[in-house]
Scaffold this active site. Structure first.
Site, PDB file in Angstrom:
ATOM      1  N   ASP A 127       0.867  -1.166   0.000  1.00 34.85           N
ATOM      2  CA  ASP A 127       0.000   0.000   0.000  1.00 34.85           C
ATOM      3  C   ASP A 127       0.915   1.231   0.000  1.00 34.85           C
ATOM      4  O   ASP A 127       2.095   1.134   0.343  1.00 34.85           O
ATOM      5  CB  ASP A 127      -0.887  -0.034   1.252  1.00 34.85           C
ATOM      6  CG  ASP A 127      -1.740   1.207   1.401  1.00 34.85           C
ATOM      7  OD1 ASP A 127      -2.296   1.668   0.389  1.00 34.85           O
ATOM      8  OD2 ASP A 127      -1.856   1.714   2.529  1.00 34.85           O
TER       9      ASP A 127
ATOM     10  N   ASP B 161      -0.177   5.171   0.791  1.00 37.54           N
ATOM     11  CA  ASP B 161      -0.424   6.165   1.838  1.00 37.54           C
ATOM     12  C   ASP B 161      -0.648   5.509   3.193  1.00 37.54           C
ATOM     13  O   ASP B 161      -1.376   4.524   3.307  1.00 37.54           O
ATOM     14  CB  ASP B 161      -1.649   7.011   1.488  1.00 37.54           C
ATOM     15  CG  ASP B 161      -1.368   7.979   0.355  1.00 37.54           C
ATOM     16  OD1 ASP B 161      -0.221   8.003  -0.114  1.00 37.54           O
ATOM     17  OD2 ASP B 161      -2.288   8.695  -0.060  1.00 37.54           O
TER      18      ASP B 161
END
Length: 327
Positions: free
Chosen positions: A54, A56
């Site tokens: 991922d 952010d």
């Protein structure tokens, strides 16, 4: 069995299940979902592990800066945090708009950089004028990129493909930043001297506020990248073009070739995971690294081990596990 479970501290999920940028979070379903073609180079036969990251709140702190939640959690000044987040957002969109055609492509978002490459006729773009080819006006007037399946004509689709090809060229030109100084991205003019200094100052301030979060993530990313039998993949709910701008600004292009970046804005992370499995096959071990419930659920559905990132200690533990070759 060695990979069936990864023990990592549990944590509350992040403030929002989506880490997409605020300007890209109006809920519209954009672009064509029709193609799944991926003409990227096939993986090497000796590939053993694929690490799906991922972006952010896992590699970079962004949403929680804007909301002040990071500052509140770690005892920092919320107004300062919000200010840094807003400045960061401005830099990301400035790069995306100025150099990566985001004004043209925001409504024509793709999951992967090569998803419209079959519409590209290979024309030499060295003297091509993107500003006068009529693409933005046609896209605006006809709403050609809506998710209803409406498509432009062959000529319009080719112009769309040209833009994604140029984005790919720009990314590959400026991705090899040296150390933390981003020598290539700035010295060759993608950002002028003033923006260069502004970004370096901003990144230093964010690293100070977040206790070197990015540096810790980069340690793990770099270690994985150094292995010949492993690969880093990025799956983010940010739209593809702003995601590429983030990756370039943060010097992550070395560890994330553009072919290894997927935007889940339209189709969700679980569907992105399916595409990645289709690309690399079922013989490799997949490890999902993230902070949110969406990637955790996607990992669970596909029986992939999930390493939760919720604090600096999680990043340090991940690097330690990689160093000891547990992962």
């Amino acid at each position: 069995a060695e990979y069936s479970t990864i023990h990592s501290p549990s944590t509350p999920i992040k403030d929002s299940d989506s880490d997409r940028l605020r300007r890209s979070s109006d809920g519209k379903s954009r672009g064509r979902g029709r193609r799944n073609n991926n003409p990227s180079p096939p993986p090497d036969s000796d590939l053993e592990r694929v690490f799906i990251w991922d972006l952010d709140e896992t590699i970079i702190i962004f949403h929680s800066l804007l909301t002040g939640s990071y500052a509140n959690r770690y005892g920092r000044d919320p107004p300062t945090s919000v200010s840094l987040g807003l400045r960061m957002e401005e830099m990301i969109f400035n790069l995306a708009d100025t150099h990566l055609f985001f004004n043209d492509l925001e409504e024509c978002d793709q999951v992967h950089i090569d998803d419209v490459s079959s519409d590209d006729n290979g024309q030499d773009l060295s003297t091509y004028n993107f500003g006068t080819d009529g693409f933005p006006a046609a896209a605006t007037s006809a709403n050609l990129c809506l998710a209803t399946g409406v498509r432009g004509g062959v000529d319009w689709m080719r112009k769309l493909a040209f833009r994604y090809r140029r984005v790919k060229e720009i990314y590959n030109t400026y991705k090899n930043n040296v150390g933390g100084k981003h020598a290539l991205i700035y010295s060759t003019g993608l950002l002028g001297p003033a923006k260069r200094e502004a970004w370096l100052q901003l990144r230093a301030e964010i690293e100070a506020l977040t206790d070197s979060w990015l540096t810790l993530a980069l340690k793990a990313l770099t270690l994985i990248h150094s292995r010949t039998n492993c690969v880093n993949i990025l799956v983010t709910t940010t739209q593809l073009i702003p995601a590429l701008a983030k990756v370039l600004l943060y010097g992550l292009g070395v560890v994330f070739p553009i072919e290894n970046i997927y935007s889940a804005t339209k189709i969700g992370k679980e569907s992105c995971f399916e595409r990645i499995i289709q690309r690399f096959g079922r013989k490799v071990v997949y490890v999902v690294i993230g902070d949110g419930v969406e990637e955790e659920q996607g990992a669970k559905k596909h029986a992939m081990p999930f390493w939760r990132i919720s604090s600096h200690s999680d990043l340090m533990a991940l690097h330690h596990a990689l160093e000891l070759e547990y992962l």
